[in-house]
Scaffold this motif. Sequence first.
Motif, PDB file in Angstrom:
ATOM      1  N   VAL A  43      -6.209  67.299  14.255  1.00  0.00           N
ATOM      2  CA  VAL A  43      -4.769  67.473  14.407  1.00  0.00           C
ATOM      3  C   VAL A  43      -4.315  68.696  13.615  1.00  0.00           C
ATOM      4  N   PHE A  85      -5.288  71.679  15.607  1.00  0.00           N
ATOM      5  CA  PHE A  85      -4.431  71.870  16.778  1.00  0.00           C
ATOM      6  C   PHE A  85      -3.064  72.395  16.348  1.00  0.00           C
ATOM      7  N   PHE A  86      -2.559  71.903  15.213  1.00  0.00           N
ATOM      8  CA  PHE A  86      -1.303  72.440  14.688  1.00  0.00           C
ATOM      9  C   PHE A  86      -1.439  73.944  14.483  1.00  0.00           C
ATOM     10  N   LEU A 119      -2.143  75.744  18.065  1.00  0.00           N
ATOM     11  CA  LEU A 119      -1.153  75.672  19.144  1.00  0.00           C
ATOM     12  C   LEU A 119       0.281  75.879  18.662  1.00  0.00           C
ATOM     13  N   ILE A 120       0.606  75.388  17.456  1.00  0.00           N
ATOM     14  CA  ILE A 120       1.998  75.424  17.032  1.00  0.00           C
ATOM     15  C   ILE A 120       2.317  76.676  16.237  1.00  0.00           C
ATOM     16  N   PRO A 158       1.488  79.798  16.639  1.00  0.00           N
ATOM     17  CA  PRO A 158       1.986  80.944  17.417  1.00  0.00           C
ATOM     18  C   PRO A 158       3.439  80.771  17.864  1.00  0.00           C
ATOM     19  N   LEU A 159       3.885  79.509  18.058  1.00  0.00           N
ATOM     20  CA  LEU A 159       5.271  79.291  18.480  1.00  0.00           C
ATOM     21  C   LEU A 159       6.233  79.632  17.350  1.00  0.00           C
ATOM     22  N   PHE A 160       5.792  79.402  16.108  1.00  0.00           N
ATOM     23  CA  PHE A 160       6.694  79.565  14.974  1.00  0.00           C
ATOM     24  C   PHE A 160       6.659  80.977  14.392  1.00  0.00           C
ATOM     25  N   LEU A 161       5.759  81.811  14.892  1.00  0.00           N
ATOM     26  CA  LEU A 161       5.694  83.187  14.393  1.00  0.00           C
ATOM     27  C   LEU A 161       6.190  84.121  15.473  1.00  0.00           C
ATOM     28  N   PRO A 162       6.851  85.219  15.078  1.00  0.00           N
ATOM     29  CA  PRO A 162       7.276  86.197  16.088  1.00  0.00           C
ATOM     30  C   PRO A 162       6.060  86.818  16.763  1.00  0.00           C
ATOM     31  N   ASP A 163       6.247  87.305  17.981  1.00  0.00           N
ATOM     32  CA  ASP A 163       5.121  87.796  18.771  1.00  0.00           C
ATOM     33  C   ASP A 163       4.349  88.915  18.079  1.00  0.00           C
ATOM     34  N   LEU A 188       3.612  89.160  15.073  1.00  0.00           N
ATOM     35  CA  LEU A 188       2.761  88.652  14.001  1.00  0.00           C
ATOM     36  C   LEU A 188       1.641  87.781  14.538  1.00  0.00           C
ATOM     37  N   PHE A 228      -6.955  72.054   5.179  1.00  0.00           N
ATOM     38  CA  PHE A 228      -7.562  70.725   5.129  1.00  0.00           C
ATOM     39  C   PHE A 228      -8.537  70.629   3.955  1.00  0.00           C
ATOM     40  N   LEU A 285      11.106  80.204  10.508  1.00  0.00           N
ATOM     41  CA  LEU A 285      10.125  79.666  11.448  1.00  0.00           C
ATOM     42  C   LEU A 285      10.812  78.944  12.600  1.00  0.00           C
ATOM     43  N   ASN A 329      12.374  81.345  14.972  1.00  0.00           N
ATOM     44  CA  ASN A 329      11.306  81.929  15.805  1.00  0.00           C
ATOM     45  C   ASN A 329      10.917  80.987  16.925  1.00  0.00           C
ATOM     46  N   ALA A 330      10.729  79.704  16.545  1.00  0.00           N
ATOM     47  CA  ALA A 330      10.283  78.725  17.532  1.00  0.00           C
ATOM     48  C   ALA A 330      11.337  78.573  18.628  1.00  0.00           C
ATOM     49  N   ALA A 343      11.103  81.456  20.871  1.00  0.00           N
ATOM     50  CA  ALA A 343       9.901  81.374  21.713  1.00  0.00           C
ATOM     51  C   ALA A 343      10.105  80.382  22.843  1.00  0.00           C
ATOM     52  N   PHE A 399      -5.785  60.816  20.159  1.00  0.00           N
ATOM     53  CA  PHE A 399      -5.822  62.278  20.174  1.00  0.00           C
ATOM     54  C   PHE A 399      -6.072  62.811  21.573  1.00  0.00           C
ATOM     55  N   LEU A 421       2.417  66.749  19.319  1.00  0.00           N
ATOM     56  CA  LEU A 421       1.580  66.862  18.118  1.00  0.00           C
ATOM     57  C   LEU A 421       2.243  66.195  16.926  1.00  0.00           C
TER      58      LEU A 421
END
Lengths: 374, 382
Positions: free
Chosen positions: A214, A217-218, A221-222, A224-229, A231, A246, B29, B32-33, B36, B335, B352
């Motif tokens: 998990v 996957f965070f 997958l996640i 890239p959504l929270f960073l500007p393109d 970066l 981890f 953040l 940004n999200a 996006a 999962f 998630l």
Amino acid sequence: MTEAPASYATIGGAPARLPPLGSTGFLARLHKRYFATPLMSIVTIVLAAITVWALAGLFRWAIWDAVWYAPEGAACRDAAGACWAVIAEKYRVMLFGAFPYQEQWRGGAIIALWLVWGVLTATNLFAVSLRLIGWLIVFIATIALLQGGIFGMPHVGTDLWGGLPLTFLIFGGTVAGGLPLAILLALGRRSQLPAIRFLSVATIECVRGIPLLVVLFFAALILPLFLPDQLNVDKLVRAEIGMIIFFAAYAAEVVRGGLQALPDGQEEAAKALGLSYWQRMRKIVLPQALAISIPALFNDIIRAFKNTTFFSILGLFDVLGATKAALQDPNWVRYGLEGYLFVFLLYFLICSGMSLYGRSLEQANARRGRKVER
Amino acid sequence: MPFWRQPRSRAIAWQALLLAALAALGIWLVLNARQALIDRGMTSGLGFLFDETQFALGEAFFSFTSGDTYLKAFAVGLGNTVLLSAVSIVTASIIGAIVGFARLSPNALASSLARAYVYAFRNTPQLVQIVFWYTFFTLFPAARLSWSFFDFVFASNRGLTIPAPENMTAFTAVAAAFLAGCALAWWVAHLADRRRRRTGQKWKSAKPVLLATIFVPALLVWLAFGMPLTWSIPELKGFNFAGGITLSPEFLAIYFGLSFYIAAFIAEIVRGGLLSVDSGQIEAANAIGLTRIDLYRRVVAPQALRVIIPPLAAQYVSLLKNSSLGVAVGYPDLFSVSNTMLTYSGRTIEVLCIMAAVYLALSLAIGAVANFVNGFVQIPER
């Protein structure tokens, strides 16, 4: 009146007597270890029968009936035993993934570097600082050899990196990035400042409570959504960030154990001398706490090495991912068992080596501890 | 001393600065999200949970077909994860205890076999083991050529087909009632023991009452269901089996992978716990003539469990978390189902986050149970 004897003691002691008959020698040992009681004899016989049966079956399958060489896998189809030809045929894909065939010597060089320096580290020939500098050089060389673009080596994109060199790179990055973060988290957890303590505890407990998959996957997958393109970082780097966080959450608890094991007097004395917080930590507390926690940290480091296999689920080609890809070949798809046994053995050898070294560190630590007490 | 030099005000300033920086990072953040999501034309929110899915799930408690809601898919994944973890925890504990005892056995063959087991399973990645087991189970012969054990159990490349009670709900209810009865009996025995220690009076009718507490609830539930007794025995019909239930290769692979791997760690914990009991304790117990069972029940177990339970709980949490590796062999655990859901719904963040929260809650639940049990086994300091 009879004279009392002067003393019953004899000078130099009595001559050593022989042990009772039948208590030494091969037969006695055999009796004591395997046939001491009727129940034990039965257990021994049953276990021995099962072991012999299993080993005989394994021997027939893995050696007697096995096929060692079979171009295109034709000879394997009618064989009753293992088909080791699949490894002879596919070992380059398993070890180097999709790395360009002409450049695979670079992967070989990386594997050699890691193994040679690993063995040299374990022999304790060099000072600790030299060993660590050596690992830094090995790590940089790994990236340089994989990436290329210098010394006339062609550039290779991260999407083609794979196999054992990638596994080593992920592992090295996890430990190198995770340990400093772990130390910060452990210090934060013991901090006097409530906000910092809360943040550290929350991070450690949340990450420890969710599966590594998990976390990965965070990160993959996640993030890239929270960073500007602009970066956006490479998938490999993103997954590596997940691995580092981890690892750090687990290692932080081990470091905290080391910090707690240190007597309070050490820090109080440093405080009395007027050292600042970071001076106390750097000069007094951390060197001792880390020395205490290194053997336990080794368990986490070995786990980090085993966890590199999780990258195969993200579609990256570590040794397991590369082996899976190699076994997609329709000619060899039936010989997955042999392929995975090869990976099993590879990990077994490397992890056993690391755990042996970890145990030797533990013993060295125990010896040092005794010396201090005296 | 001016206030900016006082440790107290400096501490507050540093923390405020850190929190402000984190808040700013968080806002950045989230902005940004949002950008996006707008750019990709995606919506957010939890409303999708009640949308219909376009996929079906193979193994589930209740049938899950295309068209059911996402919420139900979550429930299926959660159920599978809990079931898988529960059976694996029981299996791993049994194997681990046996191997742990065997490692300390005076029988050299038993102890070296146990050591070999621990070395082999601890020093290799769990994922490699799971993939290995999966490959192993898919290499079994086809159903027509399956290996049968006394025509009751069949092993084929479709998995392991075993007899099952005809009325599964009744069987589960009876089993649950039996377990509840055992827990209740244990509680009653605990109270009785405490009373005996306080007052010195022995409870004469303890045995029949305890036996009744164990068996009566199960018996009542069984009667309530109309005393079902029939079992469905699998039988080869054409190319497949009729009757019984089939454990798929996917389930077997992840079940074996979880159980055998964690068992190696549990074995080491059990061994450490047994070694932590001072040998003088055992010698004293032998000297006063305790039987072997009483030796373990009254002397070894209470002292060893104190050492065993905390790391054991950590292994159980680890097992639960690694059940997510079911995705590697296609077993529909939480999962794996979530992975399918985020592919179909595109709600990556929501899916998630829900999944992470569920795993966190399950881990904390195991921790809470371990703490509760730990409270019982701790020897009170005097």
